[in-house]
Design a protein around this motif. Structure first.
Motif, PDB file in Angstrom:
ATOM      1  N   ALA A   1      -7.656   8.611 -13.312  1.00  0.00           N
ATOM      2  CA  ALA A   1      -8.154   7.262 -13.015  1.00  0.00           C
ATOM      3  C   ALA A   1      -9.240   7.322 -11.942  1.00  0.00           C
ATOM      4  O   ALA A   1     -10.286   6.670 -12.060  1.00  0.00           O
ATOM      5  CB  ALA A   1      -7.003   6.380 -12.553  1.00  0.00           C
ATOM      6  N   VAL A   2      -9.000   8.126 -10.905  1.00  0.00           N
ATOM      7  CA  VAL A   2      -9.987   8.206  -9.817  1.00  0.00           C
ATOM      8  C   VAL A   2     -11.299   8.795 -10.330  1.00  0.00           C
ATOM      9  O   VAL A   2     -12.377   8.329  -9.979  1.00  0.00           O
ATOM     10  CB  VAL A   2      -9.419   9.028  -8.641  1.00  0.00           C
ATOM     11  N   LEU A   3     -11.202   9.794 -11.208  1.00  0.00           N
ATOM     12  CA  LEU A   3     -12.421  10.400 -11.745  1.00  0.00           C
ATOM     13  C   LEU A   3     -13.210   9.406 -12.583  1.00  0.00           C
ATOM     14  O   LEU A   3     -14.429   9.272 -12.436  1.00  0.00           O
ATOM     15  CB  LEU A   3     -12.071  11.631 -12.583  1.00  0.00           C
ATOM     16  N   VAL A   4     -12.493   8.698 -13.451  1.00  0.00           N
ATOM     17  CA  VAL A   4     -13.168   7.712 -14.306  1.00  0.00           C
ATOM     18  C   VAL A   4     -13.880   6.675 -13.439  1.00  0.00           C
ATOM     19  O   VAL A   4     -15.048   6.336 -13.655  1.00  0.00           O
ATOM     20  CB  VAL A   4     -12.136   7.033 -15.237  1.00  0.00           C
ATOM     21  N   LEU A   5     -13.154   6.203 -12.419  1.00  0.00           N
ATOM     22  CA  LEU A   5     -13.742   5.191 -11.534  1.00  0.00           C
ATOM     23  C   LEU A   5     -14.890   5.766 -10.724  1.00  0.00           C
ATOM     24  O   LEU A   5     -15.920   5.119 -10.534  1.00  0.00           O
ATOM     25  CB  LEU A   5     -12.681   4.687 -10.561  1.00  0.00           C
TER      26      LEU A   5
ATOM     27  N   SER B   1      -4.095  -1.225  -7.619  1.00  0.00           N
ATOM     28  CA  SER B   1      -5.430  -1.073  -8.204  1.00  0.00           C
ATOM     29  C   SER B   1      -6.468  -0.911  -7.107  1.00  0.00           C
ATOM     30  O   SER B   1      -7.410  -0.129  -7.239  1.00  0.00           O
ATOM     31  CB  SER B   1      -5.788  -2.290  -9.052  1.00  0.00           C
ATOM     32  N   LEU B   2      -6.293  -1.675  -6.018  1.00  0.00           N
ATOM     33  CA  LEU B   2      -7.232  -1.597  -4.908  1.00  0.00           C
ATOM     34  C   LEU B   2      -7.222  -0.192  -4.308  1.00  0.00           C
ATOM     35  O   LEU B   2      -8.266   0.373  -3.978  1.00  0.00           O
ATOM     36  CB  LEU B   2      -6.855  -2.626  -3.850  1.00  0.00           C
ATOM     37  N   LEU B   3      -6.031   0.364  -4.223  1.00  0.00           N
ATOM     38  CA  LEU B   3      -5.898   1.714  -3.692  1.00  0.00           C
ATOM     39  C   LEU B   3      -6.644   2.704  -4.592  1.00  0.00           C
ATOM     40  O   LEU B   3      -7.408   3.553  -4.116  1.00  0.00           O
ATOM     41  CB  LEU B   3      -4.407   2.070  -3.627  1.00  0.00           C
ATOM     42  N   LEU B   4      -6.454   2.549  -5.908  1.00  0.00           N
ATOM     43  CA  LEU B   4      -7.157   3.412  -6.869  1.00  0.00           C
ATOM     44  C   LEU B   4      -8.663   3.241  -6.714  1.00  0.00           C
ATOM     45  O   LEU B   4      -9.413   4.218  -6.665  1.00  0.00           O
ATOM     46  CB  LEU B   4      -6.773   3.019  -8.286  1.00  0.00           C
TER      47      LEU B   4
ATOM     48  N   LEU C   1       0.838  -1.204   0.000  1.00  0.00           N
ATOM     49  CA  LEU C   1       0.000   0.000   0.000  1.00  0.00           C
ATOM     50  C   LEU C   1       0.867   1.246   0.000  1.00  0.00           C
ATOM     51  O   LEU C   1       0.638   2.186  -0.762  1.00  0.00           O
ATOM     52  CB  LEU C   1      -0.907   0.017   1.235  1.00  0.00           C
ATOM     53  N   GLN C   2       1.885   1.224   0.860  1.00  0.00           N
ATOM     54  CA  GLN C   2       2.769   2.394   0.933  1.00  0.00           C
ATOM     55  C   GLN C   2       3.454   2.628  -0.403  1.00  0.00           C
ATOM     56  O   GLN C   2       3.512   3.751  -0.908  1.00  0.00           O
ATOM     57  CB  GLN C   2       3.814   2.190   2.034  1.00  0.00           C
ATOM     58  N   TYR C   3       3.935   1.523  -0.976  1.00  0.00           N
ATOM     59  CA  TYR C   3       4.625   1.630  -2.253  1.00  0.00           C
ATOM     60  C   TYR C   3       3.665   2.157  -3.325  1.00  0.00           C
ATOM     61  O   TYR C   3       3.987   3.077  -4.069  1.00  0.00           O
ATOM     62  CB  TYR C   3       5.155   0.249  -2.643  1.00  0.00           C
ATOM     63  N   GLY C   4       2.434   1.555  -3.328  1.00  0.00           N
ATOM     64  CA  GLY C   4       1.435   1.978  -4.302  1.00  0.00           C
ATOM     65  C   GLY C   4       1.110   3.453  -4.158  1.00  0.00           C
ATOM     66  O   GLY C   4       0.994   4.173  -5.152  1.00  0.00           O
TER      67      GLY C   4
END
Lengths: 835, 113
Positions: A83-87, A392-395, A66-69
C-alpha cells in the motif's frame, strides 16, 4: 485567546495537573470518610469527566486510533509495504511535478526584494515581442514614475575571447543590473552605475564563475587583466559568485555594460535606433505600486512615444508585465502546459488511490471478525469509521514520506542532468511540504473514505463500490495511455517523416549586419560577395537568403483573418534560392523576383485555407495588396511541432538587407564548410563574426525534447496501467476466493471452464467497458490542448487511441485470467467439505 | 455523564458555578471546603455532588475564573486551593445580576398570576 492558552498549557502539563486533580479527589474522599460518607462514586470516571472540560478528548482518541492503526499495519507487513509503495508512486509523481513548478515559478530568486521585479514585454492584439528597442527602454525608464529602476538586457550571438576556438556567450546589461539584484562580486567588483554608464568609460567585463574556472583556472589575479573580446581589448573587472541568480536564469559567460556595445560591435546603432527591438526590459516597481498600476502608467507613456516615434510603436500596443522574481517567467500560454501536467499527475494519484481503495475494501472482508467484535463490545459505527480513517491517514503519511524521498531523489537526478542554475536545490521548502500534506489528505479522501464507510456499515460485501473503483482506475489509466500513445506517435512522426524542408546538410550563417550598422548597400555588397564565394566552395549545392532562418532565435507570428477565422501565420522574407536551398518544393506558380513588391508566395496549407478549393494564384491576400504568385510546400521551419502553422514569404527589399541571413546546403556534413565560411567573412569584413548553426543539430535537439516527453509520459502511463493490472488481479483473486463454494458446486455439476470463468468475471465487464469509454472520451476532449506539440499527428490519431485501448484490454484480460486458474484447479471435494 | 447532570439535591441546573464563585469570594478554599460551605450556608438544603463539583471546577479553570494553588488543609495535608481571579469576580457580578433579574421575574409571575 487566554482560554486557548490555558488549554494548551493544560496539554503540556497534563500529567502533573491530572495527578493534582486526583490528589484533590483523594483528599475529598478522606474528608468525606471522616464525616461518615463513603459514596464518592467512580473516581476514574469522575477524572475522565473532569478531563473532558479541557477539550482534548479528541486528541486522546486520535492517539489511541493511531496506536491501534500502527499495530494493525505492523501485523500485515506485506499489505502495508504494498500500500505504501502504491501510494508513494502516486504521491511522489505529484510532488516531483510540483517541486519542479515550485523551483521554476514559485520560489523567489535569492535576490533583493524579488517580489517587486517585473518583466515588461510588448504586446498588441496581434503581435508580441519580448524585446524592445533601447531608445524606447530609455524613454520608459526616464519617464515612468511607477518604476523605481529599469534594467535592460541585450543578448547577442557568441563572441571570441582572445584567440580561443570556443566562443563565449555574452550579455550586455545596464550597469545597475547587479546593484538592483543585490549581487556582490566573488572577486573584484560588479558593474557600477557611476563607473560603467558612459560609452567613454574604459571597457570592462565581468566573468561568470564557470568561465573563470574553466578558461582562467580560477586564478584570482585575473582582476585588472586585459583580454580581447572580438579582438577589442577589455579589462576584467570582477568575477560573479558561484551561485549567482540571474534574471530568467540566463547564464552568459561574460557581462559587459550596455553603453559599450558599439565599442565591441563596430558601427552598431542599436542604442539609438527606435526600430530594432533588441533589449529585454526588467523593472523594479516603486514602493507601494502594483504591477497593474505600473502597466496603466506605461500605457500612457506608450501613447506619448507613439506621437514622437510613430514607426516604433504598434497599433494598440501596451507593455505587459509578468512577475520577474522567479527562475522562469511563466507567460499565460504556458499555464496551459502547467494545467495539463497537473491533470496528468492527478490522474496517476487517482489510479493509485483507486487501487488502494479496492485493496482496503477486500481487506475489510477479512477484518469482518475484528470489526464485529469491536461493535459487540460497544464501539459505535462512527468510532469505527474514524478509526479506519485514521488508519488510512497513517498509510497516507507513510506514503507521503516515501513519496517525498522518491521525488527528492528524482529531482536531484534531474537537476544534475540539466544545466540548472546553481542556486536551485531539490531540498524541499515549506511550500513543498505544505503541498505534500495537502496531497496526502487528498489521497486519504480518494482512497480511504469510501472503504471506511462501507466497512463501518458492514457492507464490504457489496460489489458496487469495488466496481466503481475499477471504473476509475481503468478510466484514468486509459487517459494516461492515450496521451503517451499520442506523444510516442508524435516523436515517431518527427523522426521518420519529412519536415517539409532539408535540414541534413544545411547551415545557417547569420552575420548580424544590422547590429554592426551596415547600410543597405554595404549589406547588399557583403551578402552578394558571401553568396558568390560560398557557392564556389567545392561541395556547396545552393546558397539562399532569408530574414528569419530555420530554428532561429527570433520567431515572428501574426494573426490574419480569413473569412472571420483567425489564422496564425509565420511571415518571412526569402529569395528564390532560399526555397532551392531548403528543398522546399514549388507546387504552383513561381518564386519571387529579386526586390519584387506586392507579390507573395504562400504555403500549401495557407493556399487551401484561403482559396476555398479554387486556385488562389493571381488573387490578393485578404487585407493586403499582395498578389499570390506562387505556392510552395509546407515548411514549418520555426514551428516544427505545430502542424497548424502556415507560412507566407515576401521578396526581401533593399531595406531588409542588413537583417538577412544566409542558408547554405552542402554535399557533405554542413559543419565541414564552417572554417571556410568564417575565413571568407573575415576577408570581407573583419569586424563581423557570423553565427553559424548547422540545422541538423538544432532539429535533433528539438525532436529530442518530444522524445523525452514521450518517454516520461509513457513510463508514467505504463506504471499506471500496471498498477491497475495489479489491482484487477487482486480483485479477481478476491472474487474467486469469495465464491469458492459456488465454483466448486458448479464444477461438481459438470460446468465447463469458459462459462464458469465468465460467471466469475461478469461483475468486471461493465466497469472495464465504462472506464475505457470514459477515459477515451476524456482523452479526446483534453488532447485538443496537445495539438501544438504533436508534430502534425492528429490529437484524435486512431492508431494512438486503438493501441492504447488494446494494450489496456490486454493488461486487464491478463490480470483477470491469472487468478482464474486457481478457480479451475480447485479441489472440489475438499472445497465442499470445508464449508 | 447524564448521571452527573441530574441533580438529586435540588440544585437548580447552572447554579453551581455561581455558587462556587460566590463562596470563593471571601477567600481561597479546597474542593471539600467548597462543598461543605455551600452545604452549611444553605442550611444543609443544597448538597454538592462530588461528581458535579470537580468537572465544574475544571470548567472554571478553563474559563480562567479561578486558579488552583497548593496549600495545606486543616488536617495538615497538601491539597489545592481554588482562588477567584479578577475575571472570576467580574463573572460573579454578571451571574448575580442575571440571577437577580430571573428570580425577580419569577417572583413577579408567582405573585401576580
Amino acid at each position: 485567546m487566554g482560554e486557548l492558552f490555558r488549554r494548551l498549557r493544560y496539554l503540556v502539563h497534563r500529567r502533573r495537573l491530572e495527578a493534582e486533580l486526583a490528589n484533590d479527589m483523594e483528599f475529598h474522599r478522606e474528608m468525606a470518610a471522616r464525616a461518615g460518607r463513603r459514596n464518592f462514586g467512580n473516581t476514574l470516571r469522575l477524572r475522565e469527566q473532569s478531563r473532558e472540560a479541557w477539550g482534548w478528548t479528541w486528541l486522546d482518541r486520535f492517539v489511541l486510533d493511531l496506536q491501534y492503526g500502527a499495530r494493525i499495519l505492523a501485523r500485515s507487513p506485506g499489505f502495508t509495504v504494498m500500500a505504501v509503495l502504491v501510494l508513494a508512486l502516486g504521491i511522489g509523481v505529484n510532488i516531483a511535478a510540483f517541486s519542479l513548478f515550485n523551483m521554476v515559478a514559485l520560489r523567489p530568486l535569492p535576490v533583493r526584494d524579488p517580489d517587486s521585479l517585473i518583466l515588461l514585454e510588448r504586446r498588441s492584439p496581434d503581435s508580441y515581442n519580448s524585446e524592445m528597442s533601447y531608445p524606447s527602454f530609455q524613454f520608459y525608464r526616464d519617464h515612468a514614475r511607477s518604476l523605481a529602476a529599469a534594467i535592460a538586457v541585450f543578448g547577442v550571438p557568441p563572441v571570441q575571447l582572445n584567440n580561443d576556438a570556443d566562443l563565449v556567450k555574452i550579455s550586455f546589461v545596464t550597469p545597475n543590473y547587479f546593484e538592483q539584484l543585490g549581487t556582490p562580486a566573488a572577486l573584484g567588483r560588479v558593474l557600477s552605475t557611476t563607473l560603467d554608464a558612459s560609452p567613454s568609460s574604459p571597457p570592462v567585463m565581468l566573468l561568470s564563475y564557470p568561465l573563470w574556472q574553466q578558461r582562467f583556472n580560477s586564478d584570482p589575479s585575473v582582476i585588472g587583466r586585459t583580454v580581447r573580446l572580438n579582438r577589442k581589448p577589455v579589462t576584467i573587472a570582477g568575477v560573479l559568485p558561484y551561485d549567482f541568480a540571474s534574471l530568467a536564469s540566463q547564464h552568459p559567460d561574460v557581462w559587459v555594460p550596455i553603453a559599450q556595445q558599439p565599442y565591441f560591435i563596430d558601427g552598431s546603432k542599436v542604442l539609438t535606433d527606435f526600430n530594432s527591438s533588441t533589449v529585454r526590459m526588467w523593472a523594479r516597481l516603486a514602493p507601494g505600486i502594483t504591477a497593474k498600476a505600473a502597466e496603466q502608467e506605461l500605457r500612457a507613456l506608450t501613447d506619448q512615444l507613439r506621437l514622437q516615434h510613430p514607426e516604433a510603436v504598434w497599433k494598440n500596443e501596451a507593455l505587459q508585465s509578468s512577475p520577474g522574481g522567479h527562475a522562469q517567467v511563466l507567460h499565460p500560454e504556458e499555464w496551459r502546459v502547467v494545467v495539463m501536467v497537473a491533470v496528468l499527475t492527478l490522474l496517476i494519484l487517482a489510479v493509485s488511490c483507486a487501487n488502494l481503495g479496492a485493496l482496503l475494501l477486500a481487506r475489510g472482508v477479512t477484518r469482518q471478525h475484528e470489526i464485529g467484535i469491536r461493535l459487540a463490545i460497544g464501539a459505535n459505527r462512527a468510532r469505527i469509521f474514524r478509526q479506519l480513517c485514521t488508519e488510512s491517514l497513517l498509510l497516507a503519511a507513510l506514503g507521503a514520506v516515501v513519496g517525498l524521498a522518491l521525488a527528492w531523489a528524482v529531482m536531484r537526478f534531474v537537476l544534475a542532468q540539466i544545466d540548472a542554475p546553481r542556486w536551485i536545490t531539490a531540498a524541499p521548502d515549506g511550500r513543498l511540504l505544505l503541498f505534500t500534506v495537502a496531497v496526502m489528505f487528498l489521497a486519504v479522501i480518494f482512497f480511504g473514505f469510501a472503504p471506511a464507510w462501507q466497512i463501518a456499515r458492514s457492507r464490504q460485501h457489496k460489489t458496487i463500490a469495488r466496481q466503481l473503483l475499477v471504473t476509475a482506475q481503468i478510466a484514468a489509466s486509459c487517459v494516461l495511455l492515450i496521451v503517451s500513445g499520442l506523444l510516442v506517435r508524435a516523436a515517431q512522426h518527427a523522426l521518420y517523416t519529412d519536415p517539409g524542408f532539408g535540414y541534413e546538410s544545411t547551415l545557417s550563417i547569420d552575420p548580424q549586419l544590422a547590429q554592426h550598422g551596415f547600410s543597405e548597400s554595404a549589406a547588399s555588397a557583403y551578402l552578394q560577395a558571401m553568396r558568390a564565394r560560398l557557392s564556389a566552395i567545392p561541395g556547396v549545392r545552393a546558397v539562399g537568403l532569408v530574414h528569419l532562418p530555420p530554428m532561429g532565435h527570433t520567431v515572428w507570428r501574426q494573426d490574419i483573418l480569413i473569412d472571420g477565422r483567425r489564422i496564425l501565420v509565420y511571415p518571412n522574407q526569402a529569395d528564390a534560392d532560399y526555397f532551392r536551398t531548403m528543398e522546399i518544393p514549388l507546387l504552383a506558380g513561381r518564386t519571387l523576383q529579386p526586390g519584387e513588391q506586392h507579390a507573395i508566395v504562400i504555403s500549401a496549407t495557407l493556399a487551401r485555407l484561403q482559396g476555398h478549393g479554387q486556385n488562389p494564384l493571381g488573387k490578393l491576400m485578404p487585407g493586403s495588396q499582395d498578389v499570390v504568385v506562387g505556392i510552395v510546400g509546407d515548411a514549418h521551419v520555426n514551428a516544427l511541432n505545430d502542424d497548424d502553422a502556415v507560412e507566407e514569404y515576401w521578396a526581401p527589399q533593399p531595406a531588409d538587407m542588413p537583417g538577412m541571413v544566409l542558408v547554405v546546403r552542402t554535399g557533405g556534413p554542413a559543419a565541414s564548410i564552417m572554417p571556410a565560411a568564417r575565413a571568407i567573412s573575415q576577408s570581407l569584413a573583419p569586424a563581423i563574426f557570423p553565427e553559424m548553426r548547422p540545422l541538423k543539430g538544432l532539429y535533433q535537439d528539438s525532436v529530442r525534447h518530444v522524445e523525452q516527453l514521450a518517454a516520461i509520459v509513457s513510463l508514467i502511463g505504463l506504471v499506471a496501467v500496471l498498477m491497475a493490472g495489479v489491482g484487477i488481479i487482486g480483485l479477481v483473486a478476491f472474487t474467486v476466493s469469495q465464491r469458492t463454494r459456488e465454483t466448486a458446486i458448479r464444477l461438481a455439476l459438470g460446468s465447463r471452464a469458459v462459462p464458469l470463468c465468465l460467471a466469475l468475471l461478469r461483475q468486471f465487464v461493465w466497469p472495464v467497458a465504462l472506464g475505457a469509454t470514459l477515459g477515451a472520451t476524456l482523452a479526446a476532449v483534453g488532447s485538443r490542448f496537445l495539438r501544438m506539440i504533436l508534430f502534425g499527428v492528429s490529437n484524435l490519431d486512431p492508431l494512438a487511441f486503438a493501441a492504447a485501448i488494446a494494450f489496456l484490454f490486454a493488461v486487464v484480460a491478463l490480470a483477470a485470467v491469472l487468478p482464474l486458474r486457481r478457480a479451475l484447479r480447485l479441489n472440489v471435494a475438499r472445497a465442499l467439505h470445508q464449508e | 455523564m447524564p448521571m452527573a447532570d441530574t441533580p438529586k439535591s435540588g440544585m437548580p441546573p447552572g447554579a453551581l458555578p455561581m455558587l462556587i464563585l460566590r463562596v470563593l469570594h471571601s477567600g481561597a478554599l479546597h474542593g471539600y471546603a467548597i462543598a461543605q460551605k455551600i452545604h452549611v450556608l444553605s442550611s444543609e438544603v443544597l448538597a454538592v455532588e462530588e461528581g458535579l463539583l470537580y468537572p465544574t471546577l475544571q470548567k472554571l479553570l478553563v474559563k480562567g475564573w479561578v486558579t488552583a494553588e497548593w496549600g495545606t488543609s486543616e488536617t495538615g495535608r497538601k491539597v489545592r486551593f481554588y482562588r477567584l481571579t479578577a475575571d472570576g469576580r467580574k463573572q460573579l457580578k454578571v451571574e448575580l445580576a442575571g440571577y437577580d433579574r430571573i428570580t425577580q421575574a419569577i417572583q413577579d409571575v408567582l405573585r401576580t398570576a
